[in-house]
Design a protein around this motif. Structure first.
Motif, PDB file in Angstrom:
ATOM      1  N   ASN A 131      11.238  27.097 -36.988  1.00 19.30           N
ATOM      2  CA  ASN A 131      10.959  28.532 -36.833  1.00 19.30           C
ATOM      3  C   ASN A 131      10.937  29.303 -38.144  1.00 19.30           C
ATOM      4  O   ASN A 131      10.478  30.446 -38.179  1.00 19.30           O
ATOM      5  N   GLY A 132      11.452  28.701 -39.223  1.00 16.85           N
ATOM      6  CA  GLY A 132      11.527  29.410 -40.489  1.00 16.85           C
ATOM      7  C   GLY A 132      12.763  30.299 -40.558  1.00 16.85           C
ATOM      8  O   GLY A 132      13.293  30.723 -39.524  1.00 16.85           O
ATOM      9  N   LYS A 133      13.214  30.544 -41.783  1.00 16.73           N
ATOM     10  CA  LYS A 133      14.419  31.365 -41.937  1.00 16.73           C
ATOM     11  C   LYS A 133      14.567  31.770 -43.400  1.00 16.73           C
ATOM     12  O   LYS A 133      14.120  31.053 -44.299  1.00 16.73           O
ATOM     13  N   THR A 134      15.177  32.898 -43.625  1.00 12.95           N
ATOM     14  CA  THR A 134      15.540  33.306 -44.979  1.00 12.95           C
ATOM     15  C   THR A 134      17.003  32.937 -45.207  1.00 12.95           C
ATOM     16  O   THR A 134      17.876  33.376 -44.458  1.00 12.95           O
TER      17      THR A 134
ATOM     18  N   THR B 153      11.548  22.834 -24.952  1.00 14.41           N
ATOM     19  CA  THR B 153      10.657  22.664 -26.104  1.00 14.41           C
ATOM     20  C   THR B 153      11.297  23.396 -27.280  1.00 14.41           C
ATOM     21  O   THR B 153      12.296  24.108 -27.110  1.00 14.41           O
ATOM     22  N   VAL B 154      10.713  23.246 -28.462  1.00 18.18           N
ATOM     23  CA  VAL B 154      11.282  23.917 -29.642  1.00 18.18           C
ATOM     24  C   VAL B 154      11.084  25.431 -29.570  1.00 18.18           C
ATOM     25  O   VAL B 154      11.650  26.169 -30.382  1.00 18.18           O
ATOM     26  N   TYR B 155      10.288  25.903 -28.604  1.00 15.10           N
ATOM     27  CA  TYR B 155      10.060  27.338 -28.458  1.00 15.10           C
ATOM     28  C   TYR B 155      10.638  27.876 -27.149  1.00 15.10           C
ATOM     29  O   TYR B 155      10.323  28.973 -26.726  1.00 15.10           O
ATOM     30  N   GLY B 156      11.496  27.085 -26.465  1.00 20.66           N
ATOM     31  CA  GLY B 156      12.071  27.501 -25.195  1.00 20.66           C
ATOM     32  C   GLY B 156      11.616  26.582 -24.065  1.00 20.66           C
ATOM     33  O   GLY B 156      10.833  25.641 -24.276  1.00 20.66           O
ATOM     34  N   ASP B 157      12.080  26.856 -22.845  1.00 19.29           N
ATOM     35  CA  ASP B 157      11.742  26.011 -21.706  1.00 19.29           C
ATOM     36  C   ASP B 157      10.290  26.199 -21.281  1.00 19.29           C
ATOM     37  O   ASP B 157       9.722  27.301 -21.405  1.00 19.29           O
ATOM     38  N   CYS B 158       9.725  25.120 -20.743  1.00 18.73           N
ATOM     39  CA  CYS B 158       8.348  25.149 -20.263  1.00 18.73           C
ATOM     40  C   CYS B 158       8.305  24.430 -18.914  1.00 18.73           C
ATOM     41  O   CYS B 158       8.795  23.298 -18.786  1.00 18.73           O
ATOM     42  N   GLU B 159       7.738  25.074 -17.888  1.00 15.19           N
ATOM     43  CA  GLU B 159       7.665  24.456 -16.566  1.00 15.19           C
ATOM     44  C   GLU B 159       6.640  23.320 -16.581  1.00 15.19           C
ATOM     45  O   GLU B 159       5.492  23.506 -17.001  1.00 15.19           O
TER      46      GLU B 159
ATOM     47  N   ILE C 248      12.386  30.210 -46.142  1.00 12.01           N
ATOM     48  CA  ILE C 248      12.006  28.883 -45.659  1.00 12.01           C
ATOM     49  C   ILE C 248      10.866  29.071 -44.666  1.00 12.01           C
ATOM     50  O   ILE C 248      11.053  29.634 -43.593  1.00 12.01           O
ATOM     51  N   PRO C 249       9.657  28.617 -44.976  1.00  7.01           N
ATOM     52  CA  PRO C 249       8.529  28.852 -44.063  1.00  7.01           C
ATOM     53  C   PRO C 249       8.628  28.002 -42.803  1.00  7.01           C
ATOM     54  O   PRO C 249       9.137  26.873 -42.827  1.00  7.01           O
ATOM     55  N   ALA C 250       8.141  28.540 -41.684  1.00  5.56           N
ATOM     56  CA  ALA C 250       8.142  27.804 -40.420  1.00  5.56           C
ATOM     57  C   ALA C 250       7.266  26.563 -40.535  1.00  5.56           C
ATOM     58  O   ALA C 250       6.147  26.625 -41.063  1.00  5.56           O
ATOM     59  N   GLY C 251       7.798  25.442 -40.067  1.00  7.94           N
ATOM     60  CA  GLY C 251       7.024  24.198 -40.071  1.00  7.94           C
ATOM     61  C   GLY C 251       7.318  23.280 -41.229  1.00  7.94           C
ATOM     62  O   GLY C 251       6.740  22.187 -41.316  1.00  7.94           O
ATOM     63  N   ILE C 252       8.209  23.674 -42.134  1.00  8.45           N
ATOM     64  CA  ILE C 252       8.506  22.823 -43.290  1.00  8.45           C
ATOM     65  C   ILE C 252       9.209  21.550 -42.817  1.00  8.45           C
ATOM     66  O   ILE C 252       9.898  21.545 -41.796  1.00  8.45           O
ATOM     67  N   ASN C 253       9.006  20.468 -43.557  1.00 10.83           N
ATOM     68  CA  ASN C 253       9.565  19.174 -43.157  1.00 10.83           C
ATOM     69  C   ASN C 253      10.462  18.627 -44.256  1.00 10.83           C
ATOM     70  O   ASN C 253      10.406  19.084 -45.412  1.00 10.83           O
ATOM     71  N   SER C 254      11.274  17.664 -43.921  1.00 14.58           N
ATOM     72  CA  SER C 254      12.158  17.029 -44.903  1.00 14.58           C
ATOM     73  C   SER C 254      11.344  16.433 -46.040  1.00 14.58           C
ATOM     74  O   SER C 254      10.313  15.800 -45.821  1.00 14.58           O
ATOM     75  N   GLY C 255      11.835  16.639 -47.266  1.00 19.16           N
ATOM     76  CA  GLY C 255      11.169  16.088 -48.437  1.00 19.16           C
ATOM     77  C   GLY C 255      10.187  17.035 -49.090  1.00 19.16           C
ATOM     78  O   GLY C 255       9.808  16.836 -50.249  1.00 19.16           O
ATOM     79  N   GLN C 256       9.753  18.073 -48.381  1.00 19.66           N
ATOM     80  CA  GLN C 256       8.846  19.043 -48.983  1.00 19.66           C
ATOM     81  C   GLN C 256       9.631  19.974 -49.914  1.00 19.66           C
ATOM     82  O   GLN C 256      10.836  20.165 -49.742  1.00 19.66           O
TER      83      GLN C 256
ATOM     84  N   ARG D  54       2.723  22.545 -27.950  1.00 19.86           N
ATOM     85  CA  ARG D  54       4.155  22.841 -27.927  1.00 19.86           C
ATOM     86  C   ARG D  54       4.894  22.166 -29.090  1.00 19.86           C
ATOM     87  O   ARG D  54       6.125  22.097 -29.085  1.00 19.86           O
ATOM     88  N   GLY D  55       4.136  21.676 -30.069  1.00 21.24           N
ATOM     89  CA  GLY D  55       4.752  21.056 -31.232  1.00 21.24           C
ATOM     90  C   GLY D  55       4.960  22.042 -32.370  1.00 21.24           C
ATOM     91  O   GLY D  55       4.980  23.269 -32.166  1.00 21.24           O
ATOM     92  N   VAL D  56       5.089  21.537 -33.582  1.00 22.26           N
ATOM     93  CA  VAL D  56       5.385  22.355 -34.762  1.00 22.26           C
ATOM     94  C   VAL D  56       4.096  22.956 -35.311  1.00 22.26           C
ATOM     95  O   VAL D  56       3.067  22.276 -35.394  1.00 22.26           O
ATOM     96  N   LYS D  57       4.156  24.217 -35.694  1.00 28.45           N
ATOM     97  CA  LYS D  57       2.995  24.863 -36.314  1.00 28.45           C
ATOM     98  C   LYS D  57       2.806  24.316 -37.728  1.00 28.45           C
ATOM     99  O   LYS D  57       3.758  24.237 -38.501  1.00 28.45           O
ATOM    100  N   ASP D  58       1.581  23.934 -38.036  1.00 27.33           N
ATOM    101  CA  ASP D  58       1.287  23.376 -39.349  1.00 27.33           C
ATOM    102  C   ASP D  58       1.635  24.372 -40.451  1.00 27.33           C
ATOM    103  O   ASP D  58       1.354  25.575 -40.326  1.00 27.33           O
TER     104      ASP D  58
END
Length: 379
Positions: free
Chosen positions: A141-144, A299-305, A231-239, A323-327
């Motif tokens: 989700n990203g965070k400062t 899901t990473v954005y909340g529940d989904c029926e 920290i931008p949303a979607g960042i991955n380990s190692g970046q 429902r995955g990670v935003k690029d």
């Protein structure tokens, strides 16, 4: 012990570009960094990788290494600067009445006089690397975040000059502002000229007659402060994230290098990430798998029926599109994959057993799935 070939250490070819050298270095430095790798030989390997990078990334040092190997940096030379390749290799550094044999050989191969390859002008500081650990969901989700940093900052009072006023900066009388001095030496081969850093000004070319009262003439202050990092949303380990101007201090008034923050993402208890896709395993009662059911899947954005179709099989995978990670760059999301794990009760009541036995007789007509398999298998 003889040192390994630096190209072999970094796992690159001798024609590798500077970008390839930097990429190989960062990968290996991360692998062997003592903060991450706790093997007994990790510190030594990390040191070896650092040394190889220091030589091969510098064009002049790399040229010396390609021509003379480690001899260029031994006994008087170092990996911190291109040494004399003829020192230590069976030749005494002094001979023929105090004549420097290194200078003689340099005159043969370099033509007439020896010049230092050192740059006496302003030089940019080195980049630095730091690691920041964040939670799985913060990466999604990203965070400062706020983190403490320590770096050298130009003194605001003197503007980095180290002098009380501009009138207190004088040209060095010994080197004339060049930052180096030249000396001549008469040898059996003629007059040889050598160039060294000016000892009076330390290579800056300037003398400060009255120092800045705030920084004591250094031109900088050691700063410790808390810095907000987005920290931008979607960042991955190692970046990595680049923070301009917060690296090592420059030389002779040069700018600071940059600080690179390598992101380490902590694992999640249930979610796993593959690129921009998310995977999750969910338990499902075998009755629900037979009859079908609607459930709220995390899901990473909340529940989904999600509608589980009747007759769902063990380990079946259901795809939740988008429902995955935003690029990180494009903003387009990946998918979430729901892995069905059927659960079978370990204890049932007599009534439940009776009902199941009746179901089995009516469904299989006395022949189980396994018995059908065995019959077909024998054929």
């Amino acid at each position: 012990m003889a040192k390994r070939d630096f190209y072999e250490v970094l796992g690159i070819s001798k024609s590798a570009s500077k970008d390839e050298i930097k990429s190989a270095y960062r990968k290996l430095a991360k692998k062997y960094h003592p903060d991450i790798n706790h093997d007994a030989d990790a510190p030594e390997k990390f040191k070896e990788v650092q040394e190889a990078y220091d030589i091969l990334y510098d064009d002049k040092k790399r040229q010396m290494y390609d021509q003379f190997g480690m001899a260029a940096f031994e006994n008087g030379g170092s990996t911190g600067g291109a040494g004399n390749p003829f020192q230590g290799g069976g030749f005494s550094s002094q001979g023929f009445g105090g004549v420097d044999l290194g200078d003689i050989f340099n005159s043969f191969f370099g033509g007439g006089s020896t010049r230092s390859s050192q740059n006496y002008g302003p030089q940019r500081g080195n980049d630095t690397l730091s690691r920041v650990r964040i939670s799985f969901m913060d990466a999604i989700n990203g965070k400062t975040i706020t983190m403490p940093i320590t770096y050298d900052e130009n003194c605001s009072t003197c503007g980095g000059t180290g002098a009380k006023t501009s009138n207190d900066i004088k040209t060095c009388p010994d080197c004339g502002g060049r930052g180096y001095i030249r000396t001549q030496q008469r040898t059996i081969f003629g007059v040889m000229e050598n160039q060294t850093t000016c000892p009076k000004c330390g290579g800056t070319g300037k003398i400060i007659t009255d120092k800045c009262p705030d920084c004591g003439g250094k031109g900088y202050k050691r700063v410790k402060k808390d810095m907000d990092v987005n920290i931008p949303a979607g960042i991955n380990s190692g970046q990595q994230l680049r923070v301009a101007g917060k690296g090592e201090r420059g030389v002779n008034g040069g700018p600071n290098g940059d600080l690179f923050l390598e992101i380490i993402v902590s694992p999640h208890q249930y979610f796993t990430r593959d690129g921009n896709d998310i995977h999750i395993e969910i338990p499902l009662d075998f009755i629900d798998a037979i009859l079908g059911v609607k459930i709220d899947v995390p899901t990473v954005y909340g529940d989904c029926e999600v509608e589980i179709p009747a007759g769902t099989q063990p380990n079946q995978i259901i795809r939740l599109k988008g429902r995955g990670v935003k690029d990180l760059r494009k903003g387009t999301p990946g998918d979430e994959y729901v892995h069905i794990k059927l659960q079978t009760p370990t204890k049932i009541s007599k009534e439940q057993r009776k009902l199941l036995e009746e179901y089995k007789k009516s469904e299989t007509k006395g022949e189980s799935f396994f018995e059908k398999f065995k019959k077909a298998f024998k054929k």
